[in-house]
Scaffold this motif. Sequence first.
Motif, PDB file in Angstrom:
ATOM      1  N   SER A 160      -7.169   8.784 -10.449  1.00 41.65           N
ATOM      2  CA  SER A 160      -6.403   8.452 -11.672  1.00 41.65           C
ATOM      3  C   SER A 160      -5.269   7.209 -11.172  1.00 41.65           C
ATOM      4  N   LYS A 161      -5.119   6.717 -10.134  1.00 42.79           N
ATOM      5  CA  LYS A 161      -4.486   5.545  -9.814  1.00 42.79           C
ATOM      6  C   LYS A 161      -2.785   5.999  -9.818  1.00 42.79           C
ATOM      7  N   GLU A 162      -2.616   7.145  -9.784  1.00 45.81           N
ATOM      8  CA  GLU A 162      -1.157   7.803  -9.781  1.00 45.81           C
ATOM      9  C   GLU A 162      -0.613   8.232  -8.273  1.00 45.81           C
ATOM     10  N   PHE A 163       0.173   7.559  -7.848  1.00 45.98           N
ATOM     11  CA  PHE A 163       0.772   7.820  -6.514  1.00 45.98           C
ATOM     12  C   PHE A 163       1.788   9.094  -6.374  1.00 45.98           C
ATOM     13  N   TYR A 164       1.685   9.655  -5.598  1.00 46.12           N
ATOM     14  CA  TYR A 164       2.550  10.525  -5.283  1.00 46.12           C
ATOM     15  C   TYR A 164       2.452  11.137  -3.817  1.00 46.12           C
ATOM     16  N   LYS A 165       3.627  11.477  -3.292  1.00 43.41           N
ATOM     17  CA  LYS A 165       3.658  12.057  -1.732  1.00 43.41           C
ATOM     18  C   LYS A 165       3.316  13.495  -1.510  1.00 43.41           C
ATOM     19  N   LEU A 166       2.501  13.681  -0.553  1.00 44.62           N
ATOM     20  CA  LEU A 166       1.727  14.969   0.135  1.00 44.62           C
ATOM     21  C   LEU A 166       2.656  15.349   1.194  1.00 44.62           C
ATOM     22  N   LYS A 167       2.719  16.529   1.375  1.00 43.64           N
ATOM     23  CA  LYS A 167       3.275  17.222   2.327  1.00 43.64           C
ATOM     24  C   LYS A 167       2.811  16.782   3.751  1.00 43.64           C
ATOM     25  N   MET A 198       0.850  -1.249  -0.042  1.00 41.99           N
ATOM     26  CA  MET A 198      -0.063   0.059  -0.021  1.00 41.99           C
ATOM     27  C   MET A 198       1.033   1.098  -0.067  1.00 41.99           C
ATOM     28  N   PRO A 199       0.901   2.154  -1.219  1.00 38.42           N
ATOM     29  CA  PRO A 199       1.735   3.257  -1.117  1.00 38.42           C
ATOM     30  C   PRO A 199       1.379   4.287  -0.070  1.00 38.42           C
ATOM     31  N   GLU A 200       2.526   4.704   0.393  1.00 34.68           N
ATOM     32  CA  GLU A 200       2.490   5.480   1.723  1.00 34.68           C
ATOM     33  C   GLU A 200       2.274   6.850   1.077  1.00 34.68           C
ATOM     34  N   ILE A 201       1.319   7.847   1.574  1.00 34.20           N
ATOM     35  CA  ILE A 201       1.109   9.113   1.008  1.00 34.20           C
ATOM     36  C   ILE A 201       2.043  10.120   1.480  1.00 34.20           C
ATOM     37  N   THR A 202       1.928  10.061   2.883  1.00 35.37           N
ATOM     38  CA  THR A 202       2.633  10.767   3.912  1.00 35.37           C
ATOM     39  C   THR A 202       2.883  10.288   5.297  1.00 35.37           C
ATOM     40  N   ARG A 203       3.594  10.877   5.954  1.00 36.39           N
ATOM     41  CA  ARG A 203       3.818  10.219   7.620  1.00 36.39           C
ATOM     42  C   ARG A 203       3.944  11.585   8.348  1.00 36.39           C
ATOM     43  N   PHE A 204       3.410  11.608   9.514  1.00 37.60           N
ATOM     44  CA  PHE A 204       3.755  12.819  10.469  1.00 37.60           C
ATOM     45  C   PHE A 204       3.213  12.320  11.942  1.00 37.60           C
ATOM     46  N   LEU A 205       4.101  12.792  12.784  1.00 40.67           N
ATOM     47  CA  LEU A 205       3.529  12.428  13.994  1.00 40.67           C
ATOM     48  C   LEU A 205       3.281  11.381  14.514  1.00 40.67           C
ATOM     49  N   GLY A 206       4.050  10.033  13.858  1.00 42.46           N
ATOM     50  CA  GLY A 206       3.450   8.929  14.133  1.00 42.46           C
ATOM     51  C   GLY A 206       2.378   8.284  13.460  1.00 42.46           C
ATOM     52  N   ILE A 207       1.645   9.004  12.579  1.00 42.82           N
ATOM     53  CA  ILE A 207       0.567   8.708  11.868  1.00 42.82           C
ATOM     54  C   ILE A 207       1.081   8.411  10.376  1.00 42.82           C
ATOM     55  N   VAL A 208       0.494   7.210   9.722  1.00 46.32           N
ATOM     56  CA  VAL A 208       1.034   7.079   8.395  1.00 46.32           C
ATOM     57  C   VAL A 208      -0.569   7.083   7.693  1.00 46.32           C
ATOM     58  N   ILE A 209      -0.313   8.020   6.596  1.00 46.40           N
ATOM     59  CA  ILE A 209      -1.590   7.982   5.454  1.00 46.40           C
ATOM     60  C   ILE A 209      -1.087   7.009   3.977  1.00 46.40           C
ATOM     61  N   SER A 210      -2.014   6.152   4.114  1.00 40.27           N
ATOM     62  CA  SER A 210      -1.840   5.388   2.453  1.00 40.27           C
ATOM     63  C   SER A 210      -2.991   5.205   1.965  1.00 40.27           C
ATOM     64  N   MET A 211      -2.824   4.410   0.751  1.00 40.59           N
ATOM     65  CA  MET A 211      -3.934   4.452  -0.153  1.00 40.59           C
ATOM     66  C   MET A 211      -3.668   3.141  -0.922  1.00 40.59           C
ATOM     67  N   TYR A 212      -4.755   2.169  -1.084  1.00 39.33           N
ATOM     68  CA  TYR A 212      -4.774   1.147  -2.028  1.00 39.33           C
ATOM     69  C   TYR A 212      -5.425   1.598  -3.173  1.00 39.33           C
ATOM     70  N   PHE A 213      -4.843   1.181  -4.449  1.00 39.09           N
ATOM     71  CA  PHE A 213      -5.456   1.764  -5.741  1.00 39.09           C
ATOM     72  C   PHE A 213      -6.423   0.847  -6.268  1.00 39.09           C
ATOM     73  N   ASN A 214      -6.879  -0.361  -5.763  1.00 39.57           N
ATOM     74  CA  ASN A 214      -7.689  -1.074  -6.414  1.00 39.57           C
ATOM     75  C   ASN A 214      -8.801  -1.251  -5.472  1.00 39.57           C
ATOM     76  N   GLU A 215      -9.451  -0.528  -4.901  1.00 38.71           N
ATOM     77  CA  GLU A 215     -10.392  -0.956  -3.890  1.00 38.71           C
ATOM     78  C   GLU A 215     -11.718  -0.278  -4.168  1.00 38.71           C
ATOM     79  N   HIS A 216     -12.718  -0.694  -3.534  1.00 41.17           N
ATOM     80  CA  HIS A 216     -13.951  -0.237  -3.626  1.00 41.17           C
ATOM     81  C   HIS A 216     -14.324   1.349  -3.403  1.00 41.17           C
ATOM     82  N   ASN A 217     -15.279   1.730  -3.779  1.00 36.37           N
ATOM     83  CA  ASN A 217     -15.905   2.927  -3.343  1.00 36.37           C
ATOM     84  C   ASN A 217     -16.557   3.050  -2.135  1.00 36.37           C
TER      85      ASN A 217
END
Length: 82
Positions: free
Chosen positions: A72-79, A1-20
Amino acid sequence: MPEITRFLGIVISMYFNEHNPPHFHVKYNEYRAVMNIYTLNLEAGYLPAKVRGLVEEWAEPHQAALLKMWESKEFYKLKPLV
């Protein structure tokens, strides 16, 4: 699962082939949650109130980017939250 960002021990990520509806995953210590990109409400799991508030604070200005990533299913990091 691609990691989008990480801060204060919190990890945000997204699967790209998931349900709505469009959503992202949050990990914090032993807690796991799924948050709706449109509403920023919890769809599943649990986060302590303070952590949930920090995730909402981070996600609000990034909603358009998160939705674009979902569509878009295009992964990139966010601040991280600073």
